[in-house]
Design an enzyme around this catalytic site. Structure first.
Site, mmCIF file in Angstrom:
data_model
loop_
_atom_site.group_PDB
_atom_site.id
_atom_site.type_symbol
_atom_site.label_atom_id
_atom_site.label_comp_id
_atom_site.label_asym_id
_atom_site.label_seq_id
_atom_site.Cartn_x
_atom_site.Cartn_y
_atom_site.Cartn_z
ATOM 1 N N TYR A 107 -53.102 31.611 -22.952
ATOM 2 C CA TYR A 107 -51.923 30.811 -22.560
ATOM 3 C C TYR A 107 -51.112 31.166 -21.248
ATOM 4 O O TYR A 107 -50.937 30.355 -20.649
ATOM 5 C CB TYR A 107 -51.039 30.619 -23.905
ATOM 6 C CG TYR A 107 -49.707 29.679 -23.538
ATOM 7 C CD1 TYR A 107 -49.493 28.297 -23.627
ATOM 8 C CD2 TYR A 107 -48.569 30.394 -23.276
ATOM 9 C CE1 TYR A 107 -48.445 27.616 -23.529
ATOM 10 C CE2 TYR A 107 -47.378 29.682 -23.203
ATOM 11 C CZ TYR A 107 -47.349 28.456 -23.150
ATOM 12 O OH TYR A 107 -46.115 27.645 -22.990
ATOM 13 N N ASP A 140 -37.633 24.506 -30.367
ATOM 14 C CA ASP A 140 -37.848 24.174 -31.454
ATOM 15 C C ASP A 140 -38.700 23.031 -32.095
ATOM 16 O O ASP A 140 -38.400 22.269 -32.911
ATOM 17 C CB ASP A 140 -36.402 24.008 -32.320
ATOM 18 C CG ASP A 140 -35.642 22.739 -31.864
ATOM 19 O OD1 ASP A 140 -36.238 22.022 -30.997
ATOM 20 O OD2 ASP A 140 -34.556 22.519 -32.375
HETATM 21 N N1 LIG Z 1 -42.242 24.956 -27.671
HETATM 22 C C1 LIG Z 1 -41.998 25.963 -26.961
HETATM 23 O O1 LIG Z 1 -41.341 26.830 -27.520
HETATM 24 C C2 LIG Z 1 -42.258 26.003 -25.372
HETATM 25 C C3 LIG Z 1 -43.155 24.930 -24.954
HETATM 26 N N2 LIG Z 1 -43.328 25.301 -23.530
HETATM 27 C C4 LIG Z 1 -44.123 23.987 -22.990
HETATM 28 O O2 LIG Z 1 -43.561 22.835 -23.287
HETATM 29 C C5 LIG Z 1 -44.646 21.863 -23.117
HETATM 30 C C6 LIG Z 1 -44.362 21.134 -24.487
HETATM 31 O O3 LIG Z 1 -44.720 21.889 -25.697
HETATM 32 P P1 LIG Z 1 -44.284 21.573 -27.066
HETATM 33 O O4 LIG Z 1 -43.496 20.182 -27.102
HETATM 34 O O5 LIG Z 1 -43.840 22.579 -27.574
HETATM 35 O O6 LIG Z 1 -45.618 21.038 -27.422
HETATM 36 P P2 LIG Z 1 -46.303 20.161 -28.612
HETATM 37 O O7 LIG Z 1 -47.571 20.898 -29.299
HETATM 38 O O8 LIG Z 1 -45.206 19.564 -29.593
HETATM 39 O O9 LIG Z 1 -46.850 18.866 -27.911
HETATM 40 C C7 LIG Z 1 -48.140 19.096 -26.983
HETATM 41 C C8 LIG Z 1 -48.507 17.554 -26.871
HETATM 42 O O10 LIG Z 1 -49.806 17.677 -26.184
HETATM 43 C C9 LIG Z 1 -50.743 16.905 -26.693
HETATM 44 N N3 LIG Z 1 -51.994 17.509 -26.618
HETATM 45 C C10 LIG Z 1 -52.552 18.692 -27.163
HETATM 46 N N4 LIG Z 1 -53.867 18.620 -26.814
HETATM 47 C C11 LIG Z 1 -54.248 17.826 -25.832
HETATM 48 C C12 LIG Z 1 -55.288 17.253 -25.267
HETATM 49 N N5 LIG Z 1 -56.430 18.132 -25.262
HETATM 50 N N6 LIG Z 1 -55.489 16.290 -24.280
HETATM 51 C C13 LIG Z 1 -54.192 15.786 -24.087
HETATM 52 N N7 LIG Z 1 -53.132 16.080 -24.963
HETATM 53 C C14 LIG Z 1 -52.981 16.985 -25.684
HETATM 54 C C15 LIG Z 1 -50.178 16.750 -28.187
HETATM 55 O O11 LIG Z 1 -50.638 15.595 -28.796
HETATM 56 P P3 LIG Z 1 -52.106 15.118 -29.531
HETATM 57 O O12 LIG Z 1 -52.113 16.492 -30.389
HETATM 58 O O13 LIG Z 1 -51.791 13.837 -30.171
HETATM 59 O O14 LIG Z 1 -53.090 15.332 -28.387
HETATM 60 C C16 LIG Z 1 -48.633 16.772 -27.788
HETATM 61 O O15 LIG Z 1 -48.266 15.383 -27.557
HETATM 62 C C17 LIG Z 1 -45.923 22.663 -22.782
HETATM 63 O O16 LIG Z 1 -46.366 22.476 -21.409
HETATM 64 C C18 LIG Z 1 -45.503 24.151 -23.402
HETATM 65 O O17 LIG Z 1 -46.342 25.012 -22.707
HETATM 66 C C19 LIG Z 1 -42.776 26.291 -22.784
HETATM 67 C C20 LIG Z 1 -42.127 27.245 -23.394
HETATM 68 C C21 LIG Z 1 -42.020 27.002 -24.849
HETATM 69 C C1 LIG Z 2 -40.593 37.899 -21.744
HETATM 70 C C2 LIG Z 2 -39.151 37.831 -22.169
HETATM 71 C C3 LIG Z 2 -38.168 37.823 -21.227
HETATM 72 C C4 LIG Z 2 -39.141 36.680 -23.266
HETATM 73 C C5 LIG Z 2 -40.158 35.957 -24.068
HETATM 74 C C6 LIG Z 2 -39.797 34.892 -24.848
HETATM 75 C C7 LIG Z 2 -41.093 34.444 -25.731
HETATM 76 C C8 LIG Z 2 -40.448 34.931 -27.357
HETATM 77 C C9 LIG Z 2 -41.110 32.857 -25.728
HETATM 78 C C10 LIG Z 2 -41.236 32.457 -24.220
HETATM 79 C C11 LIG Z 2 -42.585 31.518 -24.188
HETATM 80 C C12 LIG Z 2 -42.932 31.097 -25.728
HETATM 81 C C13 LIG Z 2 -44.270 30.551 -25.820
HETATM 82 C C14 LIG Z 2 -44.643 29.114 -25.251
HETATM 83 O O1 LIG Z 2 -44.423 29.439 -24.062
HETATM 84 C C15 LIG Z 2 -45.193 28.252 -25.656
HETATM 85 C C16 LIG Z 2 -46.077 28.318 -26.823
HETATM 86 C C17 LIG Z 2 -46.858 27.248 -27.297
HETATM 87 C C18 LIG Z 2 -46.522 26.667 -28.521
HETATM 88 O O2 LIG Z 2 -47.665 25.821 -28.723
HETATM 89 C C19 LIG Z 2 -46.616 27.914 -29.647
HETATM 90 C C20 LIG Z 2 -45.345 28.596 -29.282
HETATM 91 C C21 LIG Z 2 -45.530 29.437 -27.659
HETATM 92 C C22 LIG Z 2 -46.713 30.535 -27.887
HETATM 93 C C23 LIG Z 2 -44.275 30.018 -27.455
HETATM 94 C C24 LIG Z 2 -43.749 31.293 -28.342
HETATM 95 C C25 LIG Z 2 -42.634 32.078 -27.811
HETATM 96 C C26 LIG Z 2 -42.600 32.568 -26.314
HETATM 97 C C27 LIG Z 2 -43.751 33.751 -26.296
#
Ligand SMILES: NC(=O)C1=CN([C@@H]2O[C@H](COP(=O)(O)OP(=O)(O)OC[C@H]3O[C@@H](n4cnc5c(N)ncnc54)[C@H](OP(=O)(O)O)[C@@H]3O)[C@@H](O)[C@H]2O)C=CC1
Ligand SMILES: CC(C)CCC[C@@H](C)[C@H]1CC[C@H]2[C@@H]3C(=O)C=C4C[C@@H](O)CC[C@]4(C)[C@H]3CC[C@]12C
Length: 289
Positions: A166, A202
């Protein structure tokens, strides 16, 4: 200092009537972005794989006041589909103002298991499809002097344990889009690129994958989604959300010196997490608070 004290002259009016694509909009942060955009009166085109979920999000967007709302379903593992989504915008709107790239494929949270195919697939979904969508959308974005918003993560700025594939896909985004931004400046292309560096949010999927292993409190997806839209509309170079991650990132060189700290994991939870694996967690990695 300049960046963080830049005037905050955002108004929700900025999005009224704008034509916006949101990828990964069936759940999580993408879904919340769709609702904010709808409330602001934008035209939205939503993309993800699950048609039933997208249908519900589109209905809600129309209730909230979207100028129009539609969806395309399919998988971004395939770059041909990435182009198809942008073509759909061209056919229905004849242009595009904002491209929000947000979807990600499934990631496990554990030791890297050596599965090279998984890394390849994740790079295609999380990175290559972003490039393909940008390429296809660029003529329309140049015409409208629009914006590209790329959703990334703290894991795209620093390596941490259990997210190797990732993290690689998010680092790739930073390399590609910050290089492209330089070319736009050289060529006077007035298309903004906003890279969003997010901490723990969240969303259901994040909570499912890591809530048992990460002690830090997650930030709310609704506010996160609004901050992403705001920073895109203001054409900012980067967004950091929640703001507290900035301190962590300033400290990164020090943290690396002390061996990859920053993730505050409970050793107890980690032990549980790794039980299937029959491997002992390396305590030293997680000791620092
Ligand atoms: N939540 C977190 O803690 C963090 C999130 N992010 C970033 O934020 C963004 C959103 O994350 P988050 O809302 O948590 O993710 P979710 O898992 O809630 O949402 C992911 C979305 O992508 C879609 N998706 C999954 N697989 C595919 C595929 N193969 N093709 C097209 N669409 C797809 C899913 O829908 P479906 O399954 O219907 O395809 C869903 O709508 C991401 O870029 C993530 O990296 C960054 C840091 C932390
Ligand atoms: C390096 C440090 C200063 C802070 C670290 C913070 C950690 C705990 C944060 C920063 C980015 C976060 C991950 C993220 O970006 C996206 C995803 C995809 C989602 O489908 C599942 C959770 C996951 C793996 C998050 C897990 C928690 C992470 C590692």
């Amino acid at each position: 200092v300049y960046f963080y004290s830049a005037p905050d002259n955002f108004s929700e009016e900025m999005l009224r009537g704008k034509r916006v694509i949101v990828t990964g909009a069936s759940s999580g942060i993408g879904e919340q972005m769709a609702y904010h955009l709808a409330r602001m009166g934008a035209h939205v085109l939503l993309m993800a794989r699950t048609e039933a979920k997208l249908q519900k999000v589109v209905e809600r967007c129309l209730e909230l006041g979207a100028a129009s709302a539609r969806f395309v379903s399919g998988s971004m593992e395939n770059t041909a589909f990435a182009e198809e989504v942008v073509k759909e915008a061209e056919n229905t709107w004849g242009g595009l103002d904002m491209l929000i790239l947000n979807h990600i494929g499934y990631s496990y949270f554990n030791y890297f298991d050596g599965d090279v195919e998984h890394v390849r697939k994740l790079l295609e979904t999380n990175f290559l499809s972003y490039v393909a969508m940008t390429v296809t959308a660029l003529p329309m974005l140049k015409e409208s002097e629009g914006s590209i918003v790329v959703v990334s993560s703290v894991a795209g700025k620093a390596g941490g344990p259990f997210i190797a594939p990732y993290s690689a896909t998010k680092f790739a985004l930073e390399g590609f889009f910050s290089s492209l931004r330089h070319e736009f400046i050289i060529d006077n292309v007035n298309v903004s690129i906003t890279l969003c560096i997010l901490g723990f949010i969240d969303t259901d999927s994040a909570m499912r994958v890591v809530s048992h292993a990460i002690r830090a409190a997650p930030s709310p997806k609704e506010e996160c989604a609004l901050e992403i839209i705001r920073s895109g509309a203001l054409r900012q170079r980067e967004l950091h959300y929640p703001p507290s991650i900035v301190t962590g990132m300033l400290l990164l060189p020090e943290l690396h010196g002390l061996r990859a700290k920053g993730t505050r994991l409970l050793n107890k939870d980690l032990g549980q997490l790794m039980q299937n694996d029959q491997r002992k967690p390396q305590e030293s990695v997680f000791e620092m608070e």
